[in-house]
Write an enzyme that holds these catalytic residues in place. Sequence first.
Site, short mmCIF file in Angstrom:
data_model
loop_
_atom_site.label_atom_id
_atom_site.label_comp_id
_atom_site.label_asym_id
_atom_site.label_seq_id
_atom_site.Cartn_x
_atom_site.Cartn_y
_atom_site.Cartn_z
N LYS A 99 6.20 -34.56 42.38
CA LYS A 99 5.03 -35.05 42.28
C LYS A 99 4.09 -34.40 43.58
O LYS A 99 2.85 -34.06 43.24
CB LYS A 99 4.75 -36.56 42.23
CG LYS A 99 5.33 -37.04 41.22
CD LYS A 99 4.87 -38.36 41.03
CE LYS A 99 5.13 -39.09 39.68
NZ LYS A 99 6.65 -39.22 39.34
C1 LIG Z 1 7.10 -39.51 37.86
C2 LIG Z 1 8.67 -38.74 37.90
C3 LIG Z 1 9.12 -38.56 36.51
C4 LIG Z 1 8.33 -38.76 35.26
O1 LIG Z 1 7.19 -37.86 35.26
P1 LIG Z 1 5.93 -37.74 34.21
O2 LIG Z 1 5.33 -36.89 34.54
O3 LIG Z 1 5.61 -39.33 34.33
O4 LIG Z 1 6.59 -37.69 32.82
C5 LIG Z 1 10.38 -37.96 36.45
N1 LIG Z 1 11.15 -38.14 37.61
C6 LIG Z 1 10.68 -38.46 38.81
C7 LIG Z 1 11.56 -38.12 39.92
C8 LIG Z 1 9.50 -38.61 38.97
O5 LIG Z 1 8.82 -39.08 40.22
#
Ligand SMILES: *Cc1c(COP(=O)(O)O)cnc(C)c1O
Length: 494
Positions: free
Chosen positions: A121
């Site tokens: 993120k």
């Molecule tokens: C947010 C997240 C996901 C999921 O990603 P999306 O964009 O919501 O599909 C997967 N793995 C981790 C570690 C995350 O923080």
Amino acid sequence: MRYISTRGRAPALSFCDILLAGLAPDGGLYLPESYPKVSPEELARWRGLSYAELAFAILSKYIDDIPPADLKALADKTYTADVYRFARRSEQRKEITPLIWLVPEKLGLLELSNGPTLAFKDMAMQLLGNLFEYALEKRDDSLNILGATSGDTGSAAEYAMRGKQRITVFMLSPEGKMSGFQRAQMYSLQDANIFNIAINGMFDDAQDMVKAVSNDAAFKAKHKIGAVNSINWARVLAQIVYYFKGYFAATRHDGQKVSFSVPSGNFGNICAGHIARRMGLPISRLILATNENDVLDEFFKTGCYRPRSAAETFVTSSPSMDISKASNFERFIFDLTGRDAEAVRGLWKQIEAGEAFDLSDSPCFSGVSDFAFVSGKSLHSDRIAAIKMAHECYGIIIDPHTADGLKVALEVAGEGIDEPVIVLETAQAAKFSATLEEALGRAPSRPAELVGLEALPQKVTLMAADTEAIKAFIAAVDNQPAMTSIHMLPTDFA
Ligand SMILES: *Cc1c(COP(=O)(O)O)cnc(C)c1O
């Protein structure tokens, strides 16, 4: 470039106008009115670019209301080796998103989790922080970001916004429900513009409080409440970049194709892959991996989209994928229906009424293979097995979310994919030590800079799950920033 709503009843706007907005006023999600195409010549030219240069090239196709020199400066400031400094192998420290081959030219891992909070993120959120700061400066405005987190999103947002002028963050988290590492990561921030608020309740209670505040239009306007949740278009946009970067790292020339395997929750990450493919990136398959919460796997297998109730949502060992409905999925359905806003409006009317929708008999669902999606699901035992296997066979330590992506990638590749498959690494194992201990019998090591994180002083305010209380808190900070220390009761949860 103008942005339109998936529900077709909101005015088209430019990038900076939707940057600070969440949902479109008609309840839809913003998308560009068309996807810019990348010509073969451009693709060839982009191959040699650094991450920041590539980000600038891609962002330029979507953003025409920030002067190019300013946009370039924002990309350069965001994508530095210093911000993304937690690469685990010394030879990769200069790469923002290193590609590791597990099986040469066949199976790769794209590290997206070397930013400040050790999860992917950071790739988009760091840019969002700089874009917000820039846009607010231009407009001489300010913003109060209110969010709820069960772990990764909140910390990525705080690290992206910390110390920024004109931005204050109020992040609600469920008291005692996050790992010690996740708590320490957020609550140890001492920046004056970051407010951690631990709610005496569950994540859903915190989320409901955010929704209740956002539904109070007068309060929202008066206190300039904004969000950084995963439906934000700029986050999806920023994520397109690493699909290109990963593609170039995995191939020698632009005739080749690759597939990507994506651990998925809210469909933000893989939505960026879908858009990269629409732009012309030679992606063979987009492999969507879910955990026990398999609402998306079910859709791609059956055509039926059936969001789950809270009671049907499992708490799993890949917690960032524990979703009951996928908030970005509406963007994909908009494209799948041939951008039929009326159809999308009808389908989400059903969803908002708590129902499911079934496209299995619709001609658009038979076109789903043109969109190159395949899907699979991974359970706790699969995750543990994949972590063990990656360690034994490839000598690497992966986190539980990436393990879901690896498990499903191998399953799908077994059905005969010839091109390389790249698994997106969405977090570092260090964040999830309990599951790693279960798989490997020992806790993963963490970056030296983060050793002892849990022992740092923490700044957090404890609050009941009460919407009026959070409103009063925000109003007090907003009206009299200098007085905020009075409201802060540093609490040590260690
Ligand atoms: C947010 C997240 C996901 C999921 O990603 P999306 O964009 O919501 O599909 C997967 N793995 C981790 C570690 C995350 O923080």
